[in-house]
Design a protein around this motif. Sequence first.
Motif, PDB file in Angstrom:
ATOM      1  N   GLN A  51     -21.570  23.973   2.067  1.00  0.00           N
ATOM      2  CA  GLN A  51     -20.882  23.096   1.132  1.00  0.00           C
ATOM      3  C   GLN A  51     -21.578  23.169  -0.220  1.00  0.00           C
ATOM      4  OE1 GLN A  51     -20.820  18.938   2.172  1.00  0.00           O
ATOM      5  NE2 GLN A  51     -19.150  18.470   0.770  1.00  0.00           N
ATOM      6  N   GLN A  52     -20.783  23.278  -1.286  1.00  0.00           N
ATOM      7  CA  GLN A  52     -21.335  23.397  -2.632  1.00  0.00           C
ATOM      8  C   GLN A  52     -21.103  22.119  -3.413  1.00  0.00           C
ATOM      9  OE1 GLN A  52     -21.375  27.128  -5.294  1.00  0.00           O
ATOM     10  NE2 GLN A  52     -19.548  26.038  -5.961  1.00  0.00           N
ATOM     11  N   PHE A  53     -22.153  21.668  -4.103  1.00  0.00           N
ATOM     12  CA  PHE A  53     -22.085  20.478  -4.932  1.00  0.00           C
ATOM     13  C   PHE A  53     -22.311  20.869  -6.392  1.00  0.00           C
ATOM     14  CE2 PHE A  53     -23.544  19.195  -0.771  1.00  0.00           C
ATOM     15  CZ  PHE A  53     -22.884  17.999  -0.511  1.00  0.00           C
ATOM     16  N   GLN A  54     -21.680  20.149  -7.295  1.00  0.00           N
ATOM     17  CA  GLN A  54     -21.955  20.302  -8.719  1.00  0.00           C
ATOM     18  C   GLN A  54     -22.200  18.928  -9.310  1.00  0.00           C
ATOM     19  OE1 GLN A  54     -19.165  22.625 -10.943  1.00  0.00           O
ATOM     20  NE2 GLN A  54     -20.226  22.360 -12.884  1.00  0.00           N
ATOM     21  N   LEU A  55     -23.339  18.789  -9.992  1.00  0.00           N
ATOM     22  CA  LEU A  55     -23.723  17.520 -10.569  1.00  0.00           C
ATOM     23  C   LEU A  55     -23.173  17.404 -11.986  1.00  0.00           C
ATOM     24  CD1 LEU A  55     -25.382  14.985  -9.935  1.00  0.00           C
ATOM     25  CD2 LEU A  55     -27.344  16.102 -10.993  1.00  0.00           C
ATOM     26  N   LEU A  56     -22.407  16.347 -12.230  1.00  0.00           N
ATOM     27  CA  LEU A  56     -21.783  16.143 -13.540  1.00  0.00           C
ATOM     28  C   LEU A  56     -22.220  14.800 -14.119  1.00  0.00           C
ATOM     29  CD1 LEU A  56     -18.136  17.253 -12.680  1.00  0.00           C
ATOM     30  CD2 LEU A  56     -19.915  18.629 -13.763  1.00  0.00           C
ATOM     31  N   GLU A  57     -22.311  14.775 -15.432  1.00  0.00           N
ATOM     32  CA  GLU A  57     -22.691  13.529 -16.102  1.00  0.00           C
ATOM     33  C   GLU A  57     -21.494  12.587 -16.129  1.00  0.00           C
ATOM     34  OE1 GLU A  57     -24.873  11.937 -20.190  1.00  0.00           O
ATOM     35  OE2 GLU A  57     -24.268  14.052 -20.002  1.00  0.00           O
TER      36      GLU A  57
END
Length: 505
Positions: free
Chosen positions: A329-335
Motif C-alpha cells: 500500500q502506498q501513502f502520500q503525505l499532503l499538507e
Amino acid sequence: MKWIFSACFLFLSVTQRSVFGVRPLSRAKDIISLEIEPVKYEPSKTFLEEGVTKKITCKGSHEFQKLEWYDPSGNLVKKEPSNRVYVQERIGTFLKRRSPTLDLVFTHVLLKDSGVWECRAGNMIQEVPLCVMVPSEFVETQNEIAIDAGRSITLSCQATGDPEPKIEWYRDGQLIVGDDEKLYTSTKYNHHGFEGLLTIKSLTPEDGGQYICKATQEYPELDTCSHSVMTDITLNVNYQPNFERKLETTYVFAQYNKSVQLVCAPKAYPAPKFRWFRDNGAILTEYSDKEFKVSDDGSQSTLILIANSSSFDKKFRCHAQNIYGEDAQQFQLLELQKPARLNEINIVNATDDTIIFNVTWHDEDDYFPVEGFQILYLEKTTTGQPRDRAWNHAEKLSFELTDKDIFEMENLLIPLSGLEEETEYWVKLRAVNDLGVSPWSAPVLASTLSREELDNLEEDDFPIEDAFLSNVPVFGQSVGVFVGILLTCIIVIAGAICIFFVKRL
C-alpha cells in the motif's frame, strides 16, 4: 348415654378430618392456607444435578389439616425413610398456633423426578415444579481451526448430557439456518450421542471468524426446565495480505510540524510481516529513529513521523507478506489546506420538498479533505440575484459527509430538504474541513416540484435511492414531523368542538 354421645362425636371428628382435612371453623380469625417453599437452585442454575439430596417443605396453617405429597404421576408419597423418596411430618407454628409441616425428602434425585409435584390438604392443592438434569458438557470439540481459502470445511460440535442436548450454530448473534449450497447444518450419531455439524464450502476470507455452538436441554412438559451451554469455535481462513484500497495511493493530510500516523492494516491470515520504504526505494529501518518511528502490533504496522517540508508530497510504501503471498500500500503525505471554492453546482433531482445538488472542483491539482458542507438558501422574490445583504437573512443548513476521505468530486450529492412545494430558491454552498471553510459558491437557482408533477413522473425519473434519502439532514425531517403533529392537533380539536355542539343540540 354419655358414652354413646362421646363415641359418635369421636367418629364424626375422625371422619371429618379424613375427608375434609380440616374441622368446621367457628371463628373468623382462623385462617386456612397451604404453602410450599420454592425450590432453591444453585446460583445461575435452573435445575438440580442428578444425585444430589433435596428437601421440599409444605406448610399448613391449621393444626387439623392433613398434608400429603403426590408425585408427577399422581402417586401418594409414603412415610417410609427406607425409600429413596419419602415424606417426613413435623409440627410448626402459624400465627402462634400449631400447624402441620410435611417435608418431601429426596435422598438423591434422579432424572425421572422432573415434573410437577403436589402438596394436598383436602381439596386444597399447591404445586411445585422440579427440574433434574445431567448438565451438558462439550467433548471432542476443536475450538480453533485454520484452513486455506478456497477449500471446504465441516465444523464439529458435540455435547453430552441428559436429556439429550439439541445443537444449534450462531454467528454474529444470528442463528445459522444452513440450508443453501454455501453453508448447511447436519447431525450424525456416534458413541457420545448426536454430533452437530456445520459445513462451509469454498471458503473466503469473509468466512473466517467466531462461530458459536449452543447445546440446549429441555423438558417439553416444563417450560422453566431448560439449560444451555455455549462454546466458541474460531475459524481462521489462510490467505495472502490484501489492502482494500479505493485509490492506488492513499492520501494522508497533516498540519505543518504536527505528528502524523500512516496506518498499514491489510486483511491477512496468518499475520504478515511488514517493511516500510521511501518513494526512492530505501528501506526506512536504515534511517534514524528521530525522523520516524515504526510500531507493529502483529495485525498492522504504523509509521509515525513529523509532517514538514521534507515529508510533504513524499510517498511511503508499506509492504506486507506472509507465506501465502504479499501486497503493498502506498501513502502520500499532503499538507492540509482549506477547501477551494466550488467550481460547479448542478441540480440532480428535485421533489416537492427536497432538491439534490451535485458539486465539483475542476482543478485536479488541489487535494483537500472535505468533511461537510454549509448551505444558504433564500426563496426567490425578485427577478435578479439577491443582494449581498439579503444573504444575512438566509436560512442556513449543515450537511456532514459520512465518508471523509478523498472522493470523486463529480459523484458527490448534497440534499437540501424542508422546502416549500413548487417554489424557487437561490442557493449557495461552501465546503468545510478541520482547517476551515471555502469561499461561498456563486448562487444557483433551483426549484421544487408540485405534488401533481410528482404523481405524473415515472419511477425511473427518480435516480435518488432510498438509502441516500435516509441521510437527508434532520432539518427537513423535523419540519415534516412538526407539520404532521400540527395537523393532528387541529383535527382532534375540530372533532372535540363538533362533539360539544352535537351534545348541546
